[in-house]
Enzyme design. Structure first.
Site, PDB file in Angstrom:
ATOM      1  N   TYR A   1       0.851  -1.183   0.000  1.00 19.76           N
ATOM      2  CA  TYR A   1       0.000   0.000   0.000  1.00 19.76           C
ATOM      3  C   TYR A   1       0.889   1.235   0.000  1.00 19.76           C
ATOM      4  CZ  TYR A   1      -2.957   3.793   1.611  1.00 19.76           C
ATOM      5  OH  TYR A   1      -3.595   4.987   1.707  1.00 19.76           O
TER       6      TYR A   1
ATOM      7  N   GLU B   1      -3.390   7.615  -3.937  1.00 21.63           N
ATOM      8  CA  GLU B   1      -3.345   6.316  -3.292  1.00 21.63           C
ATOM      9  C   GLU B   1      -3.134   5.223  -4.327  1.00 21.63           C
ATOM     10  OE1 GLU B   1      -5.911   5.092   0.474  1.00 21.63           O
ATOM     11  OE2 GLU B   1      -7.017   4.786  -1.382  1.00 21.63           O
TER      12      GLU B   1
END
Lengths: 289, 387
Positions: free
Chosen positions: B109, B197
């Protein structure tokens, strides 16, 4: 006593010749604020009513000894105007402008870190010490001078509502501060709570928050450790849907963080008196203060 | 402002951030054409909507042949995709992203956000990629690396090292990764992003670092200096009434209740919605007409609120202060006459000349109910909701 502004505050208005700047400079002047200078680049040498206009903040400081600035400069040029005021040595900079990019405010905030300047706002109604000094766009007449309550809020008209209810109940205010609805702002709840705790005339505090971020939670922790005066809290946005920006750039619930419920719970645990019904805030103040 | 994954990946390509080969398709024929250019199967077909949770909702599928690409694209295009972020009505899918499948070794992530409290840009990274990062943060906060960057001085190599070594990257990937981190930071600051993101960022079997997903939001306040990014706006993803309201510079958000409301100032608007709920009704919207609240704004506000057929009553709450209530009341009356208001309207206003204002309202002959304060307003709204 009061916090941040009083009858000795000397104000320069940056953007004084614009529509908003001119209107509110006059309103502040009429309230009794020492509005002694204006700045609009290119209009130096002119007068706005009896107030001299300068090209730069530096010049205004040298010629008039201002120690506070009220900024109405449009968003694309606001960061420049704020840093100009910082470099001119202005101690208190009140930024009314709404819509300043977050990146610009982050740079400004890092820029002033460690210096002498305090920024209030942006995207705020300003600050008022009733009966002494109004640096902002709030209606002066709804305030009641003499204390004993300090008010701090992330909102504009919601603050007027709160102040109006206090005044109607005969409760005066020491100073009312709008810290603004943007995600990155100059002065925090904690800065104001700390100042109210130290101010001998302030006997109680009303704190008005809203969804988004963790400023209220941080303030709650500060209150339980440092504030001995009674605090009433109100949080707007119990019905706000997650993921939506509710008008203010900073008022957004991201995932599970920033909800009104979460803030209210944390604040209750810190001994803050929570106002559940805004319509009855005045009565709650009467019973608590 | 939100944009689609394929648009975010277009920006990634511009900044030389590696993404899987592929392209966006508006029809199943286009999807097949794109898959034919990719070389080998499987390929991934991904629904393009402005909401997360697409995979779980059935909007992301694997296709192992040209025929499967066609049938998959056909099934996804035109579907109402329901995810945990869309609400029960779902979102109509009008385009799909067709991408090369990858040989994935590890999922990470990576996110960039502005931090409100410190006024720094935070890079968040975790080895727990592909999962709900909020859940990871809640359950295992030690699995998240946070690196704070002062926007005045910018990103330095040590910031990148902190992230790279924190993620336990294979030695061969570190250099490539830190280069990518630098370029993402540049993209983030150049374009005034409010969120960037990548979940997941993958390490392939060949130790390549590739952004499998891409999500970018922009700071609305900064759009004035990014005309090119405004071109990415997709009005199909927005509520039609909200689009209409934005044309009038009104801050309107549609909700599910039946009491419309119009307020000056965002904080008071939220508080007014809460009061409606407290009175036993549900707010139909959020609507901030701005600090000033001119007659024209009120008229436009009426039009927008009445565009919502669920509305059976309206609460107007204006705390003007400096604003003159007689002027406001005139505006409300004119606007109400022009728009042909059919539902009861409760008006609470405060400011200069409030008595004259109330008189104008009561003598208008319209169904305008004045309230003296918030408590009174709440009771009158409750009466409408329960009628």
């Amino acid at each position: 006593m009061s916090v941040f502004v009083n009858k000795n505050t000397r104000v320069v208005v940056q953007g004084i010749t614009g529509k908003e700047g001119q209107f509110h400079a006059r309103q502040c002047f009429a309230y009794g604020t020492n509005v002694v200078a204006g700045v609009t680049p290119g209009k130096g040498g002119q007068q706005m009513d009896d107030v001299p206009v300068f090209n730069t903040v530096n010049e205004a400081v040298k010629k008039t000894g201002v120690n506070c600035s009220m900024i109405f400069v449009p968003p694309p040029f606001a960061a420049d105007a704020i840093m100009e005021a910082v470099d001119a040595g202005i101690a208190l900079i009140v930024v009314i402008t709404e819509g300043i990019p977050v990146m610009d405010m982050m740079k400004v905030k890092n820029y002033i870190s460690g210096g002498i300047s305090r920024i209030i706002g942006p995207n705020c109604p300003g600050i008022i010490t009733p009966g002494e000094c109004k640096v902002g766009i709030m209606p002066g007449h709804i305030h009641k001078p003499g204390g004993p309550i300090g008010v701090v809020s992330r909102s504009g008209t919601l603050t007027y509502e709160v102040v109006n209810q206090l005044t109607l109940k005969g409760i005066g205010q020491t100073t009312c501060i709008g810290i603004g609805g943007d995600p990155v702002n100059g002065t925090s709840f904690i800065d104001c709570l700390d100042a109210f705790q130290r101010d001998s005339q302030t006997k109680g505090i009303v704190m008005v928050g809203e969804i988004g971020g963790t400023a209220e939670e941080d303030a709650a922790e500060f209150i339980s450790n440092n504030v001995k005066k009674p605090v009433i809290g109100f949080i707007a946005g119990l019905t706000a849907p997650p993921g939506r920006r509710m008008g203010h750039a900073g008022a957004i619930i991201s995932g599970k963080s920033g909800t009104a419920q979460g803030k209210i719970e944390t604040m209750k645990k810190s001994g803050i008196h929570i106002c559940e019904n805004l319509g009855a805030l005045g009565e709650l103040c009467v019973s608590v203060f | 402002m939100k944009i689609h994954e394929y648009q975010a990946k277009e920006l990634f390509r511009k900044y030389h951030v590696p993404i899987p080969a592929g392209g966006v398709a508006f029809s199943s024929e286009d999807a097949v054409k794109i898959s034919n250019t990719l070389g080998f199967y499987p390929v991934i077909v991904k629904a393009q909507i402005h909401a997360g949770g697409r995979g779980k909702g059935g909007g992301v599928k694997l296709a192992k042949s040209s025929e499967e690409v066609r049938s998959t694209a056909e099934s996804i295009l035109g579907m109402s995709l329901v995810t945990n972020q869309t609400g029960p009505e779902g979102r109509l899918v009008k385009k799909v992203l067709v991408e090369q499948g990858l040989n994935i070794k590890k999922e990470l992530y990576l996110g960039f956000i502005p931090d409100r409290t410190t006024a720094k840009i935070v890079i968040m990274a975790s080895e727990a990629g592909g999962m709900d990062i909020e859940e990871v943060a809640e359950k295992t906060p030690d699995k998240i690396i946070k690196v704070f960057i002062n926007p005045l001085s910018g990103i330095y190599p040590y910031h990148c090292r902190d992230v790279a070594y924190g993620l336990n990257l294979p030695a061969d990937s570190v250099k490539e990764f830190t280069g990518m981190l630098n370029r993402l930071y540049k993209l983030f600051t150049d374009c005034d992003c409010s969120l960037l993101e990548i979940n997941p960022l993958v390490i392939t079997a060949e130790d390549k670092v590739i952004a499998l997903d891409a999500k970018i939001n922009f700071d609305d306040n900064a759009l004035f200096r990014h005309k090119d990014i405004l071109g990415y706006r997709d009005i199909d993803e927005e509520d039609p009434l909200e689009v209409e309201a934005s044309k009038f510079n009104l801050n309107y958000i549609k909700m599910d209740g039946n009491i419309g409301n119009m307020v000056n100032g965002a904080g008071l608007a939220m508080a007014t919605m809460d009061i409606i709920k407290l009175a036993g009704a549900e707010p139909a919207n959020f609507l901030d007409v701005g600090g000033g609240a001119s007659a024209e704004m009120v008229e436009n506000g009426f039009k927008i609120i009445l565009g919502d057929k669920n509305v059976k009553g309206i609460l107007i709450n204006i705390f003007g202060g400096i604003l003159r209530c007689d002027v406001l009341a005139e505006g409300v009356v004119q606007a109400a006459k022009k728009t042909g208001i059919t539902v009861p309207v409760v008006i609470r206003m405060e400011g200069t000349n409030v008595e004259i204002g109330r008189k104008i309202l009561s003598e208008s002959g319209l169904n305008l109910i004045t309230a003296v304060d918030l408590k009174d307003a709440a009771q009158k709204v409750a009466a409408i909701a329960n009628s």
